[in-house]
Scaffold this motif. Structure first.
Motif, PDB file in Angstrom:
ATOM      1  N   GLU A 289      36.693 -79.292 -63.460  1.00 44.74           N
ATOM      2  CA  GLU A 289      37.512 -78.082 -63.443  1.00 44.74           C
ATOM      3  C   GLU A 289      38.200 -77.871 -62.100  1.00 44.74           C
ATOM      4  N   GLY A 290      38.146 -78.890 -61.236  1.00 44.37           N
ATOM      5  CA  GLY A 290      38.838 -78.814 -59.964  1.00 44.37           C
ATOM      6  C   GLY A 290      38.104 -78.050 -58.881  1.00 44.37           C
ATOM      7  N   ARG A 291      36.815 -77.785 -59.088  1.00 40.81           N
ATOM      8  CA  ARG A 291      36.034 -77.050 -58.090  1.00 40.81           C
ATOM      9  C   ARG A 291      35.413 -78.033 -57.102  1.00 40.81           C
ATOM     10  N   PRO A 292      35.536 -77.755 -55.803  1.00 42.36           N
ATOM     11  CA  PRO A 292      35.038 -78.710 -54.803  1.00 42.36           C
ATOM     12  C   PRO A 292      33.521 -78.640 -54.617  1.00 42.36           C
ATOM     13  N   CYS A 293      32.943 -79.801 -54.399  1.00 41.01           N
ATOM     14  CA  CYS A 293      31.585 -79.881 -53.892  1.00 41.01           C
ATOM     15  C   CYS A 293      31.637 -80.824 -52.690  1.00 41.01           C
ATOM     16  N   PHE A 294      30.829 -80.547 -51.678  1.00 33.09           N
ATOM     17  CA  PHE A 294      30.917 -81.306 -50.440  1.00 33.09           C
ATOM     18  C   PHE A 294      29.646 -81.090 -49.621  1.00 33.09           C
ATOM     19  N   THR A 295      29.561 -81.807 -48.535  1.00 31.27           N
ATOM     20  CA  THR A 295      28.473 -81.596 -47.578  1.00 31.27           C
ATOM     21  C   THR A 295      29.012 -80.750 -46.433  1.00 31.27           C
ATOM     22  N   LEU A 296      28.408 -79.590 -46.244  1.00 25.73           N
ATOM     23  CA  LEU A 296      28.811 -78.695 -45.158  1.00 25.73           C
ATOM     24  C   LEU A 296      28.046 -79.098 -43.898  1.00 25.73           C
ATOM     25  N   CYS A 297      28.782 -79.361 -42.818  1.00 24.05           N
ATOM     26  CA  CYS A 297      28.180 -79.880 -41.590  1.00 24.05           C
ATOM     27  C   CYS A 297      28.511 -78.961 -40.419  1.00 24.05           C
ATOM     28  N   ALA A 298      27.600 -78.932 -39.446  1.00 23.27           N
ATOM     29  CA  ALA A 298      27.833 -78.116 -38.253  1.00 23.27           C
ATOM     30  C   ALA A 298      27.065 -78.683 -37.071  1.00 23.27           C
ATOM     31  N   ARG A 299      27.614 -78.464 -35.892  1.00 22.33           N
ATOM     32  CA  ARG A 299      26.900 -78.794 -34.673  1.00 22.33           C
ATOM     33  C   ARG A 299      27.214 -77.734 -33.624  1.00 22.33           C
ATOM     34  N   ASP A 300      26.270 -77.520 -32.717  1.00 19.20           N
ATOM     35  CA  ASP A 300      26.405 -76.527 -31.666  1.00 19.20           C
ATOM     36  C   ASP A 300      26.733 -77.222 -30.358  1.00 19.20           C
ATOM     37  N   ALA A 301      27.173 -76.421 -29.383  1.00 17.88           N
ATOM     38  CA  ALA A 301      27.520 -76.990 -28.089  1.00 17.88           C
ATOM     39  C   ALA A 301      26.319 -77.678 -27.447  1.00 17.88           C
ATOM     40  N   ALA A 302      25.138 -77.102 -27.660  1.00 20.13           N
ATOM     41  CA  ALA A 302      23.927 -77.664 -27.064  1.00 20.13           C
ATOM     42  C   ALA A 302      23.616 -79.049 -27.610  1.00 20.13           C
ATOM     43  N   ASP A 303      24.167 -79.347 -28.794  1.00 18.48           N
ATOM     44  CA  ASP A 303      23.894 -80.633 -29.432  1.00 18.48           C
ATOM     45  C   ASP A 303      24.955 -81.680 -29.107  1.00 18.48           C
ATOM     46  N   HIS A 304      25.946 -81.294 -28.353  1.00 17.88           N
ATOM     47  CA  HIS A 304      27.081 -82.197 -28.158  1.00 17.88           C
ATOM     48  C   HIS A 304      26.730 -83.354 -27.226  1.00 17.88           C
ATOM     49  N   ASP A 305      27.029 -84.535 -27.679  1.00 14.85           N
ATOM     50  CA  ASP A 305      26.737 -85.754 -26.925  1.00 14.85           C
ATOM     51  C   ASP A 305      28.060 -86.477 -26.679  1.00 14.85           C
ATOM     52  N   GLU A 306      28.329 -86.831 -25.429  1.00 13.91           N
ATOM     53  CA  GLU A 306      29.599 -87.481 -25.095  1.00 13.91           C
ATOM     54  C   GLU A 306      29.838 -88.735 -25.936  1.00 13.91           C
ATOM     55  N   GLY A 307      28.774 -89.442 -26.278  1.00 15.16           N
ATOM     56  CA  GLY A 307      28.939 -90.698 -26.990  1.00 15.16           C
ATOM     57  C   GLY A 307      29.107 -90.550 -28.480  1.00 15.16           C
ATOM     58  N   ALA A 308      28.775 -89.394 -29.022  1.00 15.19           N
ATOM     59  CA  ALA A 308      28.892 -89.178 -30.466  1.00 15.19           C
ATOM     60  C   ALA A 308      29.298 -87.731 -30.683  1.00 15.19           C
ATOM     61  N   LEU A 309      30.557 -87.556 -31.066  1.00 15.60           N
ATOM     62  CA  LEU A 309      31.107 -86.203 -31.143  1.00 15.60           C
ATOM     63  C   LEU A 309      30.343 -85.310 -32.104  1.00 15.60           C
ATOM     64  N   PHE A 310      29.811 -85.868 -33.170  1.00 20.29           N
ATOM     65  CA  PHE A 310      29.079 -85.070 -34.138  1.00 20.29           C
ATOM     66  C   PHE A 310      27.603 -85.471 -34.138  1.00 20.29           C
ATOM     67  N   ALA A 311      27.016 -85.568 -32.957  1.00 22.13           N
ATOM     68  CA  ALA A 311      25.591 -85.884 -32.854  1.00 22.13           C
ATOM     69  C   ALA A 311      24.763 -84.654 -33.184  1.00 22.13           C
ATOM     70  N   THR A 312      23.505 -84.862 -33.584  1.00 23.28           N
ATOM     71  CA  THR A 312      22.570 -83.790 -33.928  1.00 23.28           C
ATOM     72  C   THR A 312      23.241 -82.787 -34.860  1.00 23.28           C
ATOM     73  N   VAL A 313      23.615 -83.264 -36.014  1.00 23.05           N
ATOM     74  CA  VAL A 313      24.386 -82.469 -36.974  1.00 23.05           C
ATOM     75  C   VAL A 313      23.479 -81.916 -38.066  1.00 23.05           C
ATOM     76  N   GLU A 314      23.697 -80.653 -38.418  1.00 24.95           N
ATOM     77  CA  GLU A 314      23.044 -80.057 -39.588  1.00 24.95           C
ATOM     78  C   GLU A 314      23.919 -80.324 -40.805  1.00 24.95           C
ATOM     79  N   ARG A 315      23.302 -80.610 -41.932  1.00 21.67           N
ATOM     80  CA  ARG A 315      24.062 -80.879 -43.149  1.00 21.67           C
ATOM     81  C   ARG A 315      23.370 -80.229 -44.337  1.00 21.67           C
ATOM     82  N   VAL A 316      24.170 -79.545 -45.186  1.00 23.73           N
ATOM     83  CA  VAL A 316      23.636 -78.985 -46.429  1.00 23.73           C
ATOM     84  C   VAL A 316      24.674 -79.174 -47.535  1.00 23.73           C
ATOM     85  N   PRO A 317      24.254 -79.332 -48.785  1.00 27.99           N
ATOM     86  CA  PRO A 317      25.223 -79.418 -49.880  1.00 27.99           C
ATOM     87  C   PRO A 317      25.846 -78.061 -50.155  1.00 27.99           C
ATOM     88  N   CYS A 318      27.108 -78.073 -50.600  1.00 30.63           N
ATOM     89  CA  CYS A 318      27.826 -76.831 -50.902  1.00 30.63           C
ATOM     90  C   CYS A 318      28.749 -77.077 -52.090  1.00 30.63           C
TER      91      CYS A 318
END
Length: 500
Positions: A289-318
Motif C-alpha cells: 500500500e506504499g507505506r514505508p518500513c525502515f530501520t530508524l538510526c541515531a547517534r549522539d555527539a558523545a558516540d562520534h568517532d572520527e574514523g566512522a561517522l556513524f559509530a556506536t549507532v542505535e537502531r530500531v525498526p519503524c
C-alpha cells in the motif's frame, strides 16, 4: 492563553468601550470566527474583503465570549448585550495586529520549549509527526492544520498554557523577511527546516534565495542554547547553516535524513560530521500500500568517532501508517526532535507508526464503486507532485492507475518548465491514464508526451465537471485515482464527487 480583560487591553493598547463585570475573569482561547467561539474565549473582529467580523460580535457574545476586540464602536444593542452578559468590548487600533501583540506578550508566560518549523515541502506532515513524538515527552500545543501565517502563528502560541512542555509552531512564508517577522514574537528555542524546494520561487527567483529566506528561522535561534535541525541530504543546508552562523553562535545542530539513495546517504554521512547528533533511515522499503518500513538510526555527539561517522549507532525498526518514501524524511525529522528531547528510539518509532495523515494529504479512501481514491488535493509543488507520483507508482493496484493532476501556484516564470517537469515524471511511472485539469496543467500533458507517454493515455480537461464526466465512464472496480493540485484549484470537489 489565560489572560484577563485588563491584561488584554494593556497588551494590545486598547481601551474599554464596555467594561467587564469581572475584570479578573480569565479568557482561555481566541478566535476570529464567531462559529468557533467557546465559553470564556476572546473574539477578534477582523475586517475582510467580503465579510466584516464586526457583524458577528453579538453572535460571539451570545456563544459565551468573555470579550471582543474591535476597531469600530459596537451598536447600541450590542453594547447593551455585552453589559448584560458581563463581557468586555475593547477598541484597538488594528485587530489583526492585536492578535500578534497578545501572542508576543503571552510568549513571555510560556515556560516550555518553543520549536519553529518551516520548509518548502512537508511542513504540515512533519509538524504533525513532531507533535505526536513530543506528546510522548510531555504536553504539546501545535499549529492546527496548516494555520502557519501571520494569524495562525500567533494563535498557536496563544493556544499553549504556561506549563505546556513543547509548543510546535509551523511557519509559512511567501517572501524574504516574513519568517523573521514571525520569529520576532515566537522566539523559537529550536528550529527545524524540512528542505529547500521550489515552492514560492515566483517571488524569490531561485532556490538559493529560498534557502536564505528559510535560514531566517535558524538566524533567530538563541546563541549558546538554541538547536537547529537540518536535512543533511539537502543541497542547500550548508547555505542556511553558514548564513545563520550556527557554529560561530554555538547553536547545536541535529542532522536528519530519510533519503534511501546511496549517493545522498554518502553525502549525508559527510555532512553529519559537523552535527552534534544525527538521525537517519536505513533499509527503506514500501509495503503493497506504499507505506514505508525502515530501520530508524541515531547517534549522539558523545558516540562520534572520527574514523566512522556513524559509530556506536542505535537502531530500531519503524513502520509508518503514512504512504510514500518521502515521508521517511519527515519521520526522521520528527525523530530527530524526539531524540534531542531525550526520548528513546523505540518510543519514537512507536509514536511515528501511530501517526495518521490529515484529510487531503495522501488520504486513501475506498469508494463505493470498488475503486480507490488517493486524496492529495490539499496542496502541490513540483517536489510534492513528484513524490506523490512516485508513491502512487509504488502502491499495489489491482486495476489501473489514473492520475488527475491540476495547476500548481506561485511558480511565476518557472511555471511552464515546472509543470512540464511533472509531466515527464508522470511519464516515467506506470500511470495508465493522466488527466490534466486547468490552464497550467496543460503543460503537464505536454511534458508527459515529450517524455514518451502515449498521447492516447493523456486527457486534457478544462473544468472539474469535465474530469468527473470522464471518470464516470472510465473507472472500474480495482482502479486507483490520485488527485493532486494546488489548493486554489479546488480538486477536493473531484474527490467528493468520486466518493459520494
Amino acid at each position: 492563553m489565560r489572560l484577563n480583560a485588563k491584561q488584554i487591553a494593556a497588551y494590545t493598547g486598547g481601551q474599554f468601550l464596555v467594561d467587564p463585570i469581572d475584570p479578573s475573569a480569565l479568557m482561555t482561547g481566541v478566535t476570529w470566527d464567531s462559529r468557533e467561539v467557546q465559553p470564556g474565549w476572546l473574539y477578534v473582529a477582523l475586517p475582510g474583503e467580503r465579510v466584516d467580523g464586526h457583524q458577528f460580535v453579538e453572535a460571539a457574545l451570545r456563544a459565551g465570549a468573555l470579550g471582543a476586540l474591535v476597531t469600530d464602536a459596537p451598536s447600541h444593542a450590542c453594547a447593551l448585550l455585552a453589559k448584560e452578559l458581563g463581557a468586555a468590548i475593547i477598541e484597538v487600533p488594528n485587530t489583526a495586529s492585536a492578535i500578534t501583540d497578545l501572542a508576543r506578550a503571552w510568549r513571555g508566560h510560556l515556560h516550555g520549549r518553543v520549536i519553529g518549523l518551516t520548509g518548502s515541502v512537508g511542513k504540515t506532515t512533519t509538524k504533525n509527526l513532531v507533535r505526536d513524538v513530543c506528546a510522548a515527552y510531555g504536553s504539546v500545543a501545535a499549529t492546527k492544520a496548516n494555520q502557519n501565517n501571520e494569524l495562525g502563528v500567533p494563535r498557536t502560541l496563544l493556544s499553549a498554557d504556561p506549563e505546556t512542555a513543547v509548543v510546535v509552531v509551523e511557519m509559512g512564508m511567501r517572501g524574504r523577511g516574513q519568517i523573521a517577522e514571525l520569529c520576532d514574537f515566537v522566539r523559537p528555542a529550536w528550529g527545524l527546516v524540512t528542505n529547500v524546494g521550489e515552492s514560492h520561487i515566483e517571488l524569490l527567483g531561485s532556490r538559493e534565495n529560498i534557502a536564505c529566506a528559510k535560514a531566517e528561522l535558524f538566524e533567530a535561534l538563541p546563541a549558546g542554547t538554541g538547536r537547529a535541525f537540518v536535512n543533511i541530504a539537502d543541497d542547500f543546508t550548508d547555505v542556511m547553516v553558514e548564513r545563520a552562523r550556527l557554529g560561530e553562535r554555538a547553536v547545536a545542530v541535529t542532522g536528519f535524513t530519510g533519503h534511501p539513495d546511496a549517493a545522498a546517504r554518502e553525502a549525508a554521512e559527510r555532512e553529519s560530521a559537523g552535527c552534534d547528533q544525527a538521525v537517519w533511515a536505513e533499509d527503506v522499503a514500501l509495503d503493497a500500500e506504499g507505506r514505508p518500513c525502515f530501520t530508524l538510526c541515531a547517534r549522539d555527539a558523545a558516540d562520534h568517532d572520527e574514523g566512522a561517522l556513524f559509530a556506536t549507532v542505535e537502531r530500531v525498526p519503524c513502520a509508518l501508517a503514512l504512504t510514500g518514501a518521502h515521508n521517511v524524511d519527515n519521520a526522521c525529522a520528527a525523530a530527530a526532535v524526539g531524540y534531542a528531547l531525550g526520548l528513546d528510539l523505540a518510543t519514537i518509532a512507536s509514536t511515528l507508526g501511530a501517526s495518521v495523515p490529515e484529510p487531503g494529504r495522501q488520504e486513501v479512501i475506498a469508494a463505493r464503486g470498488g475503486f480507490t481514491v488517493i486524496n492529495d488535493a490539499y496542496n502541490a509543488s513540483p517536489d510534492s507532485m513528484r513524490a506523490s507520483l512516485a508513491t502512487f507508482a509504488a502502491t499495489e493496484v489491482a486495476g489501473r492507475r489514473i492520475a488527475v493532476l491540476g495547476d500548481m501556484g506561485e511558480l511565476g516564470s518557472f511555471a511552464e518548465a515546472c509543470h512540464k517537469g511533472v509531466g515527464a515524471a508522470a511519464a516515467s511511472h506506470p500511470i495508465d491514464r493522466l488527466i490534466c485539469v486547468g490552464e497550467l496543467a496543460q503543460h503537464i500533458a505536454e511534458g508527459a508526451e515529450a517524455a514518451g507517454m502515449d498521447s492516447a493515455r493523456i486527457s486534457r480537461a478544462a473544468t472539474i465537471a469535465d474530469v468527473l464526466e470522464e471518470l464516470d465512464v472510465l473507472l472500474e472496480p480495482g482502479d486507483a485515482v490520485l488527485v493532486k493540485a494546488s489548493h486554489f484549484m479546488g480538486l477536493t470537489r473531484i474527490v467528493e464527487g468520486l466518493v459520494n
